[in-house]
Scaffold this active site. Structure first.
Site: not given
Ligand code: BES
Ligand code: ZN
Length: 630
Positions: A323, A410
């Site tokens: 984050e 990702y």
């Molecule tokens: N920005 C994302 C969360 C998100 C993505 C919300 C797409 C809505 C739509 C956040 O940064 C994220 O990637 N969170 C991951 C954590 C991570 C370590 C991969 C999660 O929530 O699991």
């Molecule tokens: Zn993210």
């Protein structure tokens, strides 16, 4: 600059100012007008008229579960433009006026699924409009928690989740990531609740307004994508972690949260050393109640976190590094459309791993990168190597606002950048990436724009290098290019031996409890997917899996156990599903149960009847589809 409308000048301001910047000095960010930057998930027509700034004045009504008040919007429009189109979903709009209080005509169009409804305002010559409104009863961005859903159990709680297209359910603005806006807010709430938002806090203690209510004011003086406007309110306290870092959470959670987040300040320093100054002033986190639907959300100045990352040993703080990394990739340089989510999430996953390496060393970073590589391979194999959902730049049909398959967006995104790093060398790559964030700070980005920038500033006409990088194949083709940088096969040597030994009928690994979290996850994820009951019982007993305190380990185990209809895992799974609403854990467990015929479906229906009311709309939206609810 040919790509930008000439009228959309960039006015620079000082890095962060303490207050709410006067209108003349506010930064207006450029928009992209190329076809690949067109956001099909917004009704806005920014080339005609666009919002540059939002002033919110809202009251939180915990009884009605609504926010109510006004949003005043500053508008930049092409000469002679008479109309502006906003996004909205479920908003109840009482009226719109100009800055002098004169009513302006508006038309709310038909609602179209997640996109919501366009609000067209006949603004005439007005360049500031004031929308009086309240959020609808089921605003998907907002979750109103009962006291029972909090750690303290005494007070209600509100949290928001804007990404990708949910903020239009509580803010009437142009809800598109390429239309950056500065904003301020004045929010009133009943005492003793405190309000925090994703901007500078101007009134830390709030100001009394009438009996039993306080007003809190905030400002974001740098233009941000509107999905990054976020709010939380509850019985929360603050503890500093470092000079510009700290944590908000309920008092009952504070000690555990602060201990887990103890390395935050060092992470900010490490990130700056890699890719340039942190440009947002403070970096605080809020550890939310367990119903928060994501692991984390990169809301500027205030990362939102699930409490499920607390393991007691900092083993899941890759989430925090992630984050934080979005403060560059995502918040500073932002995907113009959700078809290019990889520009946010892939870059961030790469950057996350670099922060982890800087703080915890190359061994841990290598292991976590190898786990991510496995996630990519699983996604490629599941979707199919020729399927368009495995492209980084998603096609219009695949570019859902949620951003596609995480193993691609990702993990393939991060593997791509790791591949470039390996080919050009870390020093050159880091210098490039740092300059990329500077060149495009506060601007939207597309895949084509990134590749053009990379060619202009890194490849620089070196034909041999161009050929080795296979850039277009990485970004526009499905599957996996042949130059992929593979993880060190030795990263998990001991674990992979233990998997082989157990698979051949041997005992569970005696060293499991001493392993890193990544090693335990590798072990569980690499076990045969079909296991006999006695083998599951052996694992459970020897490795204490059903009582694991690490939620990632617990999740990996429960998913495996339920997929084998292992009855003793049902009670812990029920407890887990009732204890939190993080979609990443909740959705796959329900999917697994649902895939197990009537045995699992009966459990799923029974559990969901209990837990559904406690989940955020993001989570129920996904689980409802699996269980065929509604
Ligand atoms: N920005 C994302 C969360 C998100 C993505 C919300 C797409 C809505 C739509 C956040 O940064 C994220 O990637 N969170 C991951 C954590 C991570 C370590 C991969 C999660 O929530 O699991
Ligand atoms: Zn993210």
């Amino acid at each position: 600059m040919r790509l930008f409308l000439a009228a959309f000048a960039l006015v620079a301001t000082a890095c962060t100012t303490a207050g709410d910047a006067p209108r003349e000095t506010r930064m207006v960010a450029p928009i992209l007008t190329t076809p690949d930057a067109r956001d099909t998930h917004s009704y806005a027509r920014p080339e005609v008229a666009r919002v540059t700034h939002v002033d919110l004045d809202l009251a939180l009504d915990f009884e009605a579960k609504r926010v109510e008040g006004t949003a005043a919007l500053d508008i930049l429009a092409a000469p002679g433009a008479q109309e502006i189109i906003l996004d909205s979903k479920g908003l109840e709009i009482a009226g719109v006026t100009d800055a002098n209080g004169r009513a302006l005509p508006l038309v709310v169009g038909a609602e179209d699924g997640a996109k919501g409804a366009p609000v067209t305002i006949r603004m005439g010559d007005a360049r500031r409009v004031i929308v009086r409104y309240r959020s609808g009863p089921d605003a998907a961005a907002l979750q109103w928690l009962t006291p029972q859903q909090t750690a303290g159990g005494q007070h209600p709680y509100l949290l928001s989740q804007g990404q990708p297209t949910l903020n239009r359910t509580w803010i009437p603005t142009q809800d598109s990531p390429g239309i950056r806006q500065t904003w301020t807010a004045r929010i009133t709430a009943p005492e003793p609740l405190k309000v925090v938002m994703s901007g500078d806090r101007l009134t830390p203690e709030g100001e009394p307004v009438g009996p039993g209510r306080r007003a809190y004011r905030f400002a974001m003086n740098q233009p941000v994508a509107p999905y990054l406007i976020a709010i939380a309110a509850g019985d929360i306290a603050f503890r500093p972690l470092g000079p510009r870092t700290g944590v908000w959470t309920e008092p009952a959670m504070m000690d555990r949260a602060a201990a887990e987040l103890a390395d935050t300040e060092r992470m900010v320093e490490a990130a700056e050393a890699l890719y340039g100054p942190y440009r947002w002033g403070r970096y605080d986190s809020i550890v939310l109640p367990p119903s928060f639907p994501y692991g984390g959300m990169e809301n500027p100045t205030l990362t939102f976190l699930t409490p499920t990352f607390i393991a007691g040993d900092k083993s899941l703080v890759g989430l925090v590094a992630h984050e934080l990394a979005h403060s560059w990739s995502g918040n500073l340089v932002t995907n113009a459309t959700w078809a290019d989510s990889w520009l946010n999430e892939g870059f961030t996953s790469y950057f996350e791993n670099r922060i982890m390496e800087a703080i915890y060393g190359p061994r841990r970073a290598r292991q976590e990168a190898a786990l991510s590589f496995d996630d990519m391979m699983s996604a490629l194999n599941e979707e199919g190597m020729t399927d368009s959902t495995t492209r980084l730049n998603l096609t219009a049909a695949d570019g859902k606002p949620e951003g596609g398959v995480s193993g691609i967006v990702y993990d393939k995104g991060a593997v791509f950048l790791r591949t470039i790093e390996r080919i050009v060398g870390r020093e050159r790559w880091d210098a490039y990436l740092r300059s990329y964030f500077d060149r495009h700070a506060f601007q939207p980005m597309t895949s084509a724009r990134f590749l053009a920038d990379l060619r202009a500033n890194l490849v620089q006409g070196d034909a041999a290098l161009e050929q080795r990088l296979m850039l277009d194949q990485w970004v526009y083709q499905p599957g996996l290019p042949s130059n992929v940088a593979r993880p060190d096969p030795a990263a998990f040597a001991e674990v992979d031996q233990a998997v082989a030994a157990f698979s051949a009928g041997g005992p569970p690994p005696a060293s499991f409890q001493g392993w890193t979290t990544a090693e335990r996850l590798r072990f569980l994820n690499r076990l045969p997917r079909e296991l006999a009951q006695p083998r599951l019982a052996e694992l459970d007993r020897a490795l204490s899996l059903s009582t694991a305190g690490n939620n990632e380990v617990l999740f990996a185990w429960l998913n495996l156990a339920l997929a084998n209809r292992y009855e003793p895992a049902v009670a812990p799974a029920e407890r887990f599903l009732a204890s939190m609403g993080r979609r990443k854990f909740v959705l796959p467990l329900f999917q697994t149960l649902w895939g197990e015929g009537e045995w699992g479906r009966a459990i799923a229906r029974r559990v969901y009847a209990q837990t559904r009311p406690t989940y955020h709309a993001v989570t129920t939206g996904s689980v409802d589809r699996v269980l065929g609810v509604r």
